[in-house]
Design an enzyme around this catalytic site. Structure first.
Site, PDB file in Angstrom:
ATOM      1  N   ASN A  27      10.174 -20.033  71.352  1.00 32.01           N
ATOM      2  CA  ASN A  27      10.793 -19.382  69.861  1.00 32.01           C
ATOM      3  C   ASN A  27      10.440 -17.975  69.630  1.00 32.01           C
ATOM      4  O   ASN A  27       8.566 -17.835  69.524  1.00 32.01           O
ATOM      5  CB  ASN A  27       9.476 -20.816  69.346  1.00 32.01           C
ATOM      6  CG  ASN A  27      10.032 -20.498  67.904  1.00 32.01           C
ATOM      7  OD1 ASN A  27      10.524 -19.355  66.949  1.00 32.01           O
ATOM      8  ND2 ASN A  27       9.327 -21.181  67.418  1.00 32.01           N
TER       9      ASN A  27
ATOM     10  N   LYS B  41       6.533 -17.761  70.543  1.00 30.63           N
ATOM     11  CA  LYS B  41       5.863 -19.488  71.621  1.00 30.63           C
ATOM     12  C   LYS B  41       6.368 -19.309  72.413  1.00 30.63           C
ATOM     13  O   LYS B  41       7.643 -19.508  72.553  1.00 30.63           O
ATOM     14  CB  LYS B  41       5.819 -20.738  70.215  1.00 30.63           C
ATOM     15  CG  LYS B  41       4.848 -20.340  69.597  1.00 30.63           C
ATOM     16  CD  LYS B  41       4.438 -21.815  68.602  1.00 30.63           C
ATOM     17  CE  LYS B  41       4.350 -20.913  66.813  1.00 30.63           C
ATOM     18  NZ  LYS B  41       5.147 -22.423  65.960  1.00 30.63           N
TER      19      LYS B  41
ATOM     20  N   ARG C 223      14.999 -21.847  70.563  1.00 34.97           N
ATOM     21  CA  ARG C 223      14.863 -21.813  69.233  1.00 34.97           C
ATOM     22  C   ARG C 223      15.304 -20.591  68.454  1.00 34.97           C
ATOM     23  O   ARG C 223      15.502 -19.073  68.176  1.00 34.97           O
ATOM     24  CB  ARG C 223      13.914 -22.274  68.372  1.00 34.97           C
ATOM     25  CG  ARG C 223      13.658 -22.912  67.046  1.00 34.97           C
ATOM     26  CD  ARG C 223      12.518 -22.744  66.014  1.00 34.97           C
ATOM     27  NE  ARG C 223      12.566 -23.603  65.088  1.00 34.97           N
ATOM     28  CZ  ARG C 223      12.066 -23.127  64.342  1.00 34.97           C
ATOM     29  NH1 ARG C 223      10.814 -22.655  63.681  1.00 34.97           N
ATOM     30  NH2 ARG C 223      12.722 -23.148  63.130  1.00 34.97           N
TER      31      ARG C 223
ATOM     32  N   HIS D  57      15.715 -26.371  59.343  1.00 40.21           N
ATOM     33  CA  HIS D  57      15.064 -27.123  59.919  1.00 40.21           C
ATOM     34  C   HIS D  57      15.234 -28.575  60.871  1.00 40.21           C
ATOM     35  O   HIS D  57      14.989 -29.688  61.047  1.00 40.21           O
ATOM     36  CB  HIS D  57      13.769 -28.147  59.308  1.00 40.21           C
ATOM     37  CG  HIS D  57      13.185 -27.271  57.858  1.00 40.21           C
ATOM     38  ND1 HIS D  57      12.401 -27.264  56.587  1.00 40.21           N
ATOM     39  CD2 HIS D  57      12.135 -26.443  58.389  1.00 40.21           C
ATOM     40  CE1 HIS D  57      11.804 -26.626  56.672  1.00 40.21           C
ATOM     41  NE2 HIS D  57      11.462 -26.048  57.810  1.00 40.21           N
TER      42      HIS D  57
ATOM     43  N   ASN E  15       5.139 -25.517  55.778  1.00 38.69           N
ATOM     44  CA  ASN E  15       4.875 -24.374  54.412  1.00 38.69           C
ATOM     45  C   ASN E  15       5.694 -24.886  54.265  1.00 38.69           C
ATOM     46  O   ASN E  15       6.228 -24.103  53.308  1.00 38.69           O
ATOM     47  CB  ASN E  15       4.172 -23.569  55.357  1.00 38.69           C
ATOM     48  CG  ASN E  15       3.230 -23.366  55.779  1.00 38.69           C
ATOM     49  OD1 ASN E  15       2.089 -23.376  54.980  1.00 38.69           O
ATOM     50  ND2 ASN E  15       2.486 -22.831  57.253  1.00 38.69           N
TER      51      ASN E  15
ATOM     52  N   ARG F  57       7.252 -20.380  48.888  1.00 44.68           N
ATOM     53  CA  ARG F  57       8.754 -19.285  48.543  1.00 44.68           C
ATOM     54  C   ARG F  57       8.495 -20.858  47.185  1.00 44.68           C
ATOM     55  O   ARG F  57       8.432 -21.646  46.710  1.00 44.68           O
ATOM     56  CB  ARG F  57       9.171 -20.550  49.522  1.00 44.68           C
ATOM     57  CG  ARG F  57       9.924 -19.817  50.302  1.00 44.68           C
ATOM     58  CD  ARG F  57      10.347 -20.069  51.215  1.00 44.68           C
ATOM     59  NE  ARG F  57      10.220 -20.072  52.915  1.00 44.68           N
ATOM     60  CZ  ARG F  57      10.002 -20.714  53.838  1.00 44.68           C
ATOM     61  NH1 ARG F  57      11.014 -21.736  54.168  1.00 44.68           N
ATOM     62  NH2 ARG F  57      10.186 -20.340  55.276  1.00 44.68           N
TER      63      ARG F  57
ATOM     64  N   GLU G 259       9.711 -30.467  67.380  1.00 44.43           N
ATOM     65  CA  GLU G 259      11.401 -29.592  67.566  1.00 44.43           C
ATOM     66  C   GLU G 259      11.571 -29.192  69.283  1.00 44.43           C
ATOM     67  O   GLU G 259      12.593 -29.148  69.806  1.00 44.43           O
ATOM     68  CB  GLU G 259      11.641 -28.723  66.496  1.00 44.43           C
ATOM     69  CG  GLU G 259      11.276 -28.899  65.096  1.00 44.43           C
ATOM     70  CD  GLU G 259      11.132 -28.138  64.325  1.00 44.43           C
ATOM     71  OE1 GLU G 259       9.477 -27.346  64.268  1.00 44.43           O
ATOM     72  OE2 GLU G 259      11.529 -26.995  63.214  1.00 44.43           O
TER      73      GLU G 259
END
Ligand code: ADP
Length: 403
Positions: free
Chosen positions: A7, A14, A91, A180, A211, A241, A387
């Site tokens: 990712n 990651k 990802r 997502h 988040n 956001r 995920e």
């Protein structure tokens, strides 16, 4: 068979290595602060506890080089040869208008991904750098791209189109994409199992509250609407956001502060708004917000109420368009760990057949579970998202399809 999941963010990489026989994560870590004065490398395996070291990593290629070298280490590594890795799953945040399902990387796929840079300029170039780095470090090992937008591609046009002149859709690809998706798909499959339903027959509202947060309506296992839009800014009030606001507010701000650049405006709405702005708590971390609220902080209470109210509105709208559901799922950092949020979101919905059992909602657990009362018509579930595991499964599926 081992699968590496990568990712690549703007300043971090990651990774997780899975053994697919057991579906266990056997090595994982992160390289952070890439390109800065000092970078950090944190890694661990199922047998070696976490090690953190400071280093200097100029770019994503160097980060991936470090990770692969580490995975191959003769003493502490988790693979003996790069051929132990069957596939690498990347990802990718935004599949734009080119990708509606996971794909095996090819030169054409890379070209198509580049064409989508303008839709997610903060993410896609970094994903691209990661793909090229993996190609150099793991020659001959296939890579699969798994898009956060893909699961939402089944939305009907009346859900994904915006009512603005059609050239913005036709030429500029402005439409709702949703995010997502990998998480919503994963929890929907687990929910179907928990409800003893076929994954293609289950009707759900899935609430990914972290988040970044999004709520998705799933009919017969397929997405029919979702709260995020062209970008992850739309929908719920989130950590930093703003979520849905009247678009005229933006026009008003720009006319009042004509020197504000589009980058500054983007930053304002994405990084300085949401729970953080309303509560005054940096980053809008929900643990801190709840602590402050329980100590009587009114701004924190307002922020908490706004987040929960926005989640509840989407939940109820989707319950309505689905004409009732088999289950409601809570997942991600807040959804999995905050009984207060779950309780508030589901408060006063007993007429819809949604009733939470406090004694099931409050205990902490990292396992999937039901939190609704026995007589609740709709089953409410908490399902830890995974995920990365979903990416490994999707990557293997793509590989098998090509065989
Ligand atoms: P991201 O969108 O970055 O993946 P996460 O899914 O990790 O985010 O969720 C992070 C959010 O979850 C933060 O707001 C954090 O405060 C919240 N969170 C984590 N644990 C708890 C908890 N025990 N109670 C309330 N909120 C929590």
């Amino acid at each position: 068979m081992k699968v590496l999941v990568v990712n690549c963010g703007s300043s971090s990489v990651k990774y997780s290595l899975f053994d697919m026989q057991t579906e266990a994560k056997i090595a994982w870590g992160i390289v952070e602060c890439i390109g800065l004065e000092e970078s950090f490398y944190k890694r661990q395996t199922i047998t070696v506890p976490q090690v953190k070291s400071a280093c200097k990593v100029a770019n994503h290629f160097e980060a991936i080089q470090m990770i692969i070298t580490d995975l191959l280490d003769s003493k502490t590594g988790s693979i003996k040869d790069i051929k132990d890795i069957a596939v690498v799953g990347h990802r990718v945040v935004h599949g734009g208008y080119k990708f509606s399902k996971p794909v095996l990387v090819s030169e054409q796929v890379k070209k198509d991904l580049k064409e989508c840079y303008s839709i997610a300029p903060l993410h896609t170039p970094h994903h691209y750098a990661g793909i090229e780095a993996i190609e150099k470090m793991l020659p001959g090992i296939p890579s699969v791209l798994v898009f956060d937008t893909a699961f939402h591609q089944t939305m009907p046009d009346y859900a994904y189109r915006y009512a603005i002149p059609s050239e913005y859709y036709g030429q500029d690809h402005v439409r709702k994409y949703g995010m997502h998706g990998t998480s919503h798909k994963y929890v929907a499959q687990i929910a179907a199992k928990m409800l003893n339903k076929d994954k293609n027959e289950v009707n759900l509202v899935t609430c990914h509250l972290g988040n970044g947060s999004s709520v998705t309506a799933i009919k017969n296992g397929k997405v029919i609407d979702t709260s995020m839009g062209f970008t992850p800014l739309a929908g719920l009030v989130m950590g930093t956001r703003c979520g849905d606001i009247d678009p005229a507010v933006i026009v008003h701000i720009l006319s009042k502060y004509p020197k504000m650049t589009s980058d500054e405006l983007n930053n304002l709405l994405n990084k300085q708004s949401g729970v953080a702005a309303v509560s005054g708590i940096k980053g809008g971390d929900m643990r801190e917000v709840e602590d402050a609220m329980l100590k009587g902080d009114k701004k924190a209470e307002l922020a908490f109420n706004m987040l929960c109210y926005s989640a509840k509105k989407f939940l109820c709208a989707y319950y309505g368009i689905l004409n009732g559901v088999d289950g409601i799922v809570f997942t991600a950092g807040i959804g999995e760990n905050s009984p207060l949020t779950r309780e508030k979101v589901c408060e006063g919905l007993d007429n819809l057949g949604i009733k939470i059992d406090k004694s099931l909602n409050e205990p902490r657990s990292s396992k999937e579970r039901f939190i609704s009362t026995d007589d609740s018509k709709v089953k409410v579930m908490v399902i830890p998202t995974n995920e990365e595991l979903m990416i490994t499964k999707e990557s293997i599926d793509v590989l098998n399809e090509k065989k």
